[in-house]
Structures are given as C-alpha cells and as structure tokens.
Design an enzyme around this catalytic site. Structure first.
Site, PDB file in Angstrom:
ATOM      1  N   SER A 193       0.856  -1.176   0.000  1.00  0.00           N
ATOM      2  CA  SER A 193       0.000   0.000   0.000  1.00  0.00           C
ATOM      3  C   SER A 193       0.895   1.229   0.000  1.00  0.00           C
ATOM      4  O   SER A 193       1.873   1.294   0.750  1.00  0.00           O
ATOM      5  CB  SER A 193      -0.922  -0.001   1.220  1.00  0.00           C
ATOM      6  OG  SER A 193      -1.916   0.997   1.043  1.00  0.00           O
ATOM      7  N   GLU A 194       0.579   2.188  -0.872  1.00  0.00           N
ATOM      8  CA  GLU A 194       1.524   3.273  -1.138  1.00  0.00           C
ATOM      9  C   GLU A 194       1.746   4.212   0.040  1.00  0.00           C
ATOM     10  O   GLU A 194       2.685   5.008   0.022  1.00  0.00           O
ATOM     11  CB  GLU A 194       1.120   4.055  -2.391  1.00  0.00           C
ATOM     12  CG  GLU A 194      -0.215   4.760  -2.311  1.00  0.00           C
ATOM     13  CD  GLU A 194      -1.349   3.937  -2.899  1.00  0.00           C
ATOM     14  OE1 GLU A 194      -1.275   2.692  -2.850  1.00  0.00           O
ATOM     15  OE2 GLU A 194      -2.322   4.546  -3.388  1.00  0.00           O
ATOM     16  N   ASN A 195       0.924   4.110   1.075  1.00  0.00           N
ATOM     17  CA  ASN A 195       1.187   4.938   2.247  1.00  0.00           C
ATOM     18  C   ASN A 195       2.304   4.381   3.129  1.00  0.00           C
ATOM     19  O   ASN A 195       2.653   5.003   4.128  1.00  0.00           O
ATOM     20  CB  ASN A 195      -0.087   5.148   3.075  1.00  0.00           C
ATOM     21  CG  ASN A 195      -0.687   3.852   3.565  1.00  0.00           C
ATOM     22  OD1 ASN A 195      -0.779   2.888   2.807  1.00  0.00           O
ATOM     23  ND2 ASN A 195      -1.086   3.809   4.809  1.00  0.00           N
TER      24      ASN A 195
END
Lengths: 218, 233, 233, 218
Positions: free
Chosen positions: A46-48
């Site tokens: 997940s890009e966070n």
C-alpha cells in the site's frame, strides 16, 4: 450474465501469480485480495508505506498508526515492513511492484486511462494513481464496461482528463476481458452467458474479435 | 550531542509568520503533528501554503486551519474529505495544487537532499505536465520536477530523543521522514521524548541533523478516519 | 510472504555471466558481501564492471577478483589501496571511472527508485563534468547525472529474514541499502537469516521487495582496514 | 614561528561553534576534533554513514562494523545515528552539515580548490570531496602555505585538476588565516611571530593587506 463487482475481482484474482508484489487501488481492486488462490505467495503493497498487508483487524484491535492507502485500519502479516512515502514510490516508480490493479472511468484504444477528474465536478486528486500508471509494467484495470447511462467507457479516445498515456495492457469489466493491442481492444474472454454482440454494443473503441471467444472461468 | 529540545509547540513555532510555506507530515489523519496544528490555530497565522498529502477532515488535522481560513494554498495529492475545504475551493478562496503522490514525496526528499530537480514519469501526457519540461530517457517520457521550498517542515514521530533523532511507528511514518530536513526549520512533535542515548542508533529513521526543534506533544487523539474491522470467529 | 531464501552464494549467483555489470555494497572492507565475492572468484566470471565505492585490498574484498583479472571496469569514488589494482590501472588492463561518492550513492538510489536522472552540484567545473549536461537552478550550477544500470546488485546485511527484509549494523550499512533493488536481480548476503516474522517491521532498513535472493553467509572474516584504538587509562 | 599541523588544527577549532554539525576530512582536519572547546556542543558526521562520532575505541573494543570515512575504527557518542550513503550525502548536499574542514593541494583567488589528482601520479579518487566542496556553505581549508619545494599553494589560478569551483571561503595555513574575497586573499591573521612580509612572499595569489594584521590567538 454480466459480472458483479465481486465477479470482476474474482476474475482478476486469476491474474495474480505466485511471487507477485501487488498494489490494489480503492474499490473493486481491493476486493481482489479476497479471491487470490490460497496456494500461492503474494504480498500486498500500500503506497502509504506498508508491504505485507493482511486482513482488517478484529474489532478492538485496530491501531490508528496502521492504515492502508484508503485510510482503512489494517493488519500486517509475517514478513511485513514499513517505510516512508519516498521509498514506497521507489517501489512503484522503480517497477518493483509486479502488478497494479486499479479502477478507471475511461480507457482508450491506445491504453490511455482517465480515472481522477471529471470537469465541473469536485476534484479530489490523483493520489498515487499517476505514479502507478506511469510506472507499472503490468496494469490491470477493473471497471464496469458502461456508465450509469449505458454509455461505453471503453473508447477510441478518452474524453476526460488523463491519468496516464499508453499504459493500460489489460481490462476486466463486468462483460469481458480485453487486451490493449496495436489496433484496439482485443476480446479475450466473455463473462459467463454474455454474448459477443453485447460486448460489441457496449464498446465504442475498436473491438478485435478473432476466432471463438471463450467464456471466463471463475 | 546538540540539544534540540524545546518546551512545546509554542516555542517550536517561533518565527512562523503569515504567508509562509509549510510542509506538514501525515497521510490522512495518520501521523499528523496534532499539537502543532492546534497551536497554529491559536497563533492565528494566515495566508499559509501547506504542502501535505491530504487536507484533514472538517474538525481535525489541517481541517482546523482551513476552518479558520488560515490556509491560502494547499499542495496535496488527494483532498476533499472535508466540506469546508470543498466550499473554499469551489468559491475560489482556496488555491489547490494537485500533485501525484510519489512526485510530492520525491519533491520533499529532493529538498532534503539538495537535489534541485529530478525526472519522473508520473503525470506525463496529463494536465500535471502543463508548463513542465518533458524529456525522453531510453524511449520513455519523463517530466522534470523541482524540489519544494518551505520555511518550516512540521513532522510527527513516535519516539524522539533530545538530539532530534526520530523513530516512527507503522504507517504513521509516511511523508514525515521525507519532509524532515526539507524545510528551512524542521519541527518534530513526538509522542515520547527521551534523553540522547536511549534510542538504538541502528533503529533511527530520521537522524537528528534534519531536526532543529523537538518536543513531546501534550495530548494525542490519533483519530481513525476509516474504522474497518472483522468480527472474531 | 514471498520466500527469497536460497541455499547459498552459488545458487544466488545463478545467471551471472561474463561482461555483466554488478553493484557491490560496502565501504572499504566494511559491509562487503564476502561469501559472494569468494564464490565469484571460484566461478571465474570475467570482464565484469563493478560499481562499488572502493576496490578492496590486495588479498580481500574486490581485490580477490582484481587479482584474478576478472574485473574489466571499476566505477568507484576512491581506490588504490591495492598494489595489483594500481599495476592494472597503470598498465591499462583495468578501466577506472572515478565518481564523486555522493553522486555514486545517488545514482544507485535513482536506479532503485525509477528516477532516470537528477541534478547535483558535485563535480561541476571539474573533469567529472566532461561530457555531461550542466544547468543552472537559482543561480547555482549543477550536473545532470543518470541512474546506473546493473545486472546484479550484491549487498551484505547483518540480519535478514526469508521475505528478504534486511537490517544493517553500524556503518556496515553504507551503500548497501542504496544498491538493494538497483540491479535487475538483488542478492543479499546476511550474517543471520531468520524466519519471516522475527524482525520488527519498524526496524527494517531494506524492505524485501528490493531483494530477490537471500542466504546466510557461511563465514565472515570482517577484516578491519585501519585499526585505531586508544589506551585504557 | 610557523604553525605545525596541530597548530593549524588548534586555530581551526576556534571556528567550530556551538551547535555545529561538522565533517572533517582526512589529515589535519581530523586533528581539529582534539581541540574543540569542551563547553560547546558539536556533532561530527562521517560520510560513510555516522553522525555523533566519538574517539577511537579502547584496545580490544574495536568493531569492524564501526568505522569512519578514513576506514579507522571509531566509537559513537550518545545521540548518534547510522544511515546509508544516500542519506549521508543528503546531509552534505542538502547543506545540513554546518562546517566542512578539508585539506588542499592548491587554492585559487576565486575560491577554486584542487585536492584530488596530480597528473602523472597515481590517482586514488575524489571520495566525497567533490560533493563536500560543491555543497557546503561553510568550508575551511587546512593546508601548508607552500609545498615541499617552497612554492606557494595559494595561487592566482590552480594548476592541478579542480575538485570544485568558487567554493573556498576561509583558509588556515601554517603562516596565516586568509579569507577569499572578490579580489583575492584577504589576510586576517598571522601565525605567532610570522611577519606579513613572510606571508606575502609565500603567496602567489593577490594578498590583500588592510591595516594592522593581528596575530592568531590559539
């Protein structure tokens, strides 16, 4: 019969191979995680800033410091890692993520994708979508074949502002699996019970039909 | 050891003035400097340009500054989970510059690292490319993106020491380490501030050289934006 | 969890062929993949281009490959602590490309991060600038530097898990995290390999996605290049 | 009397202020650490990835995983941190290091520095020197005023290949403290007992002498 959202996710899950690092967009793509074969090893990014995402936490186990890119509380699996946003996009931009699955409002014959902005409507932003589509070697778009007014979203040219150009390779809709090739959308599979004619009618872009088109196996 | 400890957000924010540019860490409401934001509300500074991935919600995060109309420009990748934000944007009171998330992170990191510009494929062929140079490398097109400039970077960490070293927890790390050192002055708000020597030098995510002022926040709400759970069997 | 564990350097180096380009981690003899280097000596691959900050000493580190004339080109920031290296360089058998240390690190990091090129002030106005584009940003001159391309990146870590996650110790970290993920295939040699789940996800320096093959080295000499001590009172 | 290496280091140590992060080059600069005032807080950075360097370890306490940029075994002090090479040069290139002290073979009137290569001799490389001189806002050069043949190293123009251009601001030699200004080298201080004439004779570049030149206080 046309697929529902879970059906689309189920079909896309078959594209997820052993050893893949996968980034799932919000919406239908998120559902894909529920249908990945149990006998293969896959890690969700997940890009966070998390690799090795697991299911939602049990009630009461949620942690405000542990969310996905949709801001939902999550858990992690063994072998997980946390990292900052620059490193996260090093994974994405550097093509270390093997498969990106995301939704779209429109896709065009040359692989352009529009999924972030409707002029005149409130614009929320592209989030990580522009980085994902510009970088990923393997992008699958999950979408409905037509909009609520029955108009095709599989177009000669996108009418909406673009998210990325010439990047989409494969599309899974409620009606069909399509591959973006030189001259248009090659029809690979039909949804169970859906006829080629129905797909043709729902596709504004050039639909390439070669030989018998098999039904999806779900 | 160079001691960076200050008494709290009030002292940390000394020098912050109207019309300045700030970087503010966090992703959604996760990993945001809650105490510094509250202090800025009380200071009443206005005309701020905020570089932050999101803009908070109506009654929390940067939404608190939006509510008081203290922000002139937001530079973010995703916004609008906030009715007042929407109203100000549509009325033209608030300028919004939308930037791809990876580009935003890298523009902060570039500022920290003294890299004036770099190339990224994100946004090529889209309206994000308007007014930017594009260039081909090995048959693929890229945009040139320049480092951000900010007066203050305000980050939030889990643990910190008096030397300014920071350790983050979980996904509350996000943009914080990219912004630390990317503003002229970097302020770190931490949940727990310990004396120098208590953190393992191998575990430090942000070395103290990137932080000028550090304090332990008085209170952390750590609000959850989207509570998603499953039932126990 | 995607298991990256292989049996050892022999399996890890499968696919390595003559004339390939390698990144090799380490600073001096600190944090070098000793076992992989020994295996490459035994494989007898030649014509290698090595991107590594230094070139080892006569009988250790990359010096072992130089001794067998397996290296065609060295790309480093500082070399010559090695008599055989000197001889080969002066005789023209070995090509040496000297690169500023920070530029070397950033060119590796750029490869890892999918950044094709960036600007740095290092080397402007010197012979390092020959053949490179220069450009002004805010009144200061910079060179454009491009990302390295490598077939293999070989790094050395302290601890690793089967998912390929790495933790480094002390200054043995150096170039290793910048190179992990910067080659087509990244090999990690670790002092201790543990099952996935044993490392704290907050402490991981290099996430497993950057590593394709990992093994525990059979033996580590960890030679000290310059032993400097002081007497106890 | 002209200073020895320790004397130069001692004079430079007075330029190290409270709160400074300092990078010390190999040679005379390394000696500076021994003379920094005890009542100020300073942290030493080494470009191989450590901040908060302490003295050499006690015999037997050395650790192969803990060295400085000169590859010497070191220790760390409270508040130290380790980081990778890219981050290390983010500190340097991003001007987070307050003071850089390094040696030189030649310095020119316009602040150019040459310290890495002598044509015809074995070239070992620039290491981190080019990054340091191109980035640092505050560079002090520690050097002997003349070479072994008595020729000036404080020149109109450097004869050796450059390490960086227009970057040197201050020079401390065995004879003098010089500031690089618009029109040449401004003489700030004399070494104890050294006369202006002696400095003038040892300086090929334009030496600017204004008023009385005080003796260094060590």
């Amino acid at each position: 019969m046309a697929l529902d959202k879970n059906g689309i996710a189920k079909r896309i899950a078959k594209e997820v191979k052993d050893g893949y690092f996968v980034n799932l967009g919000i919406g239908i793509p998120t559902l894909v995680a529920n249908f990945v074969q149990e006998d293969i090893s896959v890690e969700f990014q997940s890009e966070n800033g998390v690799l090795g995402m697991g299911p939602f936490p049990f009630e009461g186990d949620e942690d405000a410091d542990l969310i996905n890119a949709g801001k939902q509380t999550i858990t992690t699996l063994k072998g997980a890692s946390f990292f900052d946003s620059a490193t996260s996009f090093s994974m994405i931009r550097g093509q270390h993520v093997d498969l990106t699955i995301l939704g779209a409002m429109e896709v065009s014959e040359n692989g352009d994708i529009a999924n972030w902005k409707i002029p005149g409507k409130l614009v929320k932003g592209m989030g990580g979508a522009m980085d994902l589509v510009a970088s990923a070697e393997n992008i699958i778009v999950a979408m409905m074949h037509t909009n609520k007014r029955g108009e095709s979203k599989i177009l000669k040219r996108c009418s909406l502002p673009l998210t990325g150009v010439g990047c989409v390779k494969k599309i899974v809709t409620n009606l069909a699996v399509l591959e973006v090739v030189e001259s248009g959308f090659k029809l690979l599979e039909r949804a169970p019970g859906v006829q080629v004619e129905e797909i043709q009618n729902a596709t504004e872009g050039n639909l390439i039909i070669e030989g018998d088109i098999p039904e999806m196996k779900l | 050891m160079i001691n960076k400890k200050v008494s709290g957000p009030k002292e940390a924010l000394q020098g912050l003035k109207d019309d300045m540019t700030l970087m503010v860490g966090g992703f959604g409401l996760c990993g945001i400097p809650e105490n510094a934001i509250q202090e800025m509300v009380e200071m009443g500074v206005t005309g701020l340009t905020c570089i932050s991935n999101n803009a908070g919600v109506d009654d929390f995060g940067l939404g608190l500054l939006l509510d008081k109309k203290q922000i002139k420009t937001m530079i973010s990748s995703y916004v609008g989970e906030n009715a007042e934000f929407e109203r100000q944007m549509l009325s033209g009171e608030l300028e919004v510059i939308l930037t791809p998330q990876g580009t935003l992170a890298e523009k902060c990191r570039a500022a920290q690292a003294g890299i004036p510009a770099f190339y990224t494929p994100a946004g090529y062929g889209t309206e994000v490319a308007d007014g930017k140079e594009s260039r081909e490398f090995e048959g693929k097109m890229y945009l040139m993106e320049e480092a951000y400039k900010a007066d203050f970077a305000i980050v939030k960490a889990w643990k910190g020491d008096e030397a300014g070293n920071l350790i983050f927890k979980g996904t509350a790390r996000n943009f914080n380490p990219c912004m630390a050192g990317a503003g002229k002055i970097t302020i770190a708000e931490v949940e727990e501030l310990v004396p120098a020597g208590e953190l393992d030098p191998n575990h430090i995510h942000t070395p103290g050289i990137f932080v000028q002022r550090i304090y332990q926040g008085a209170k952390f709400e750590k609000r959850i934006e989207q509570l998603t759970t499953r039932k126990r069997d």
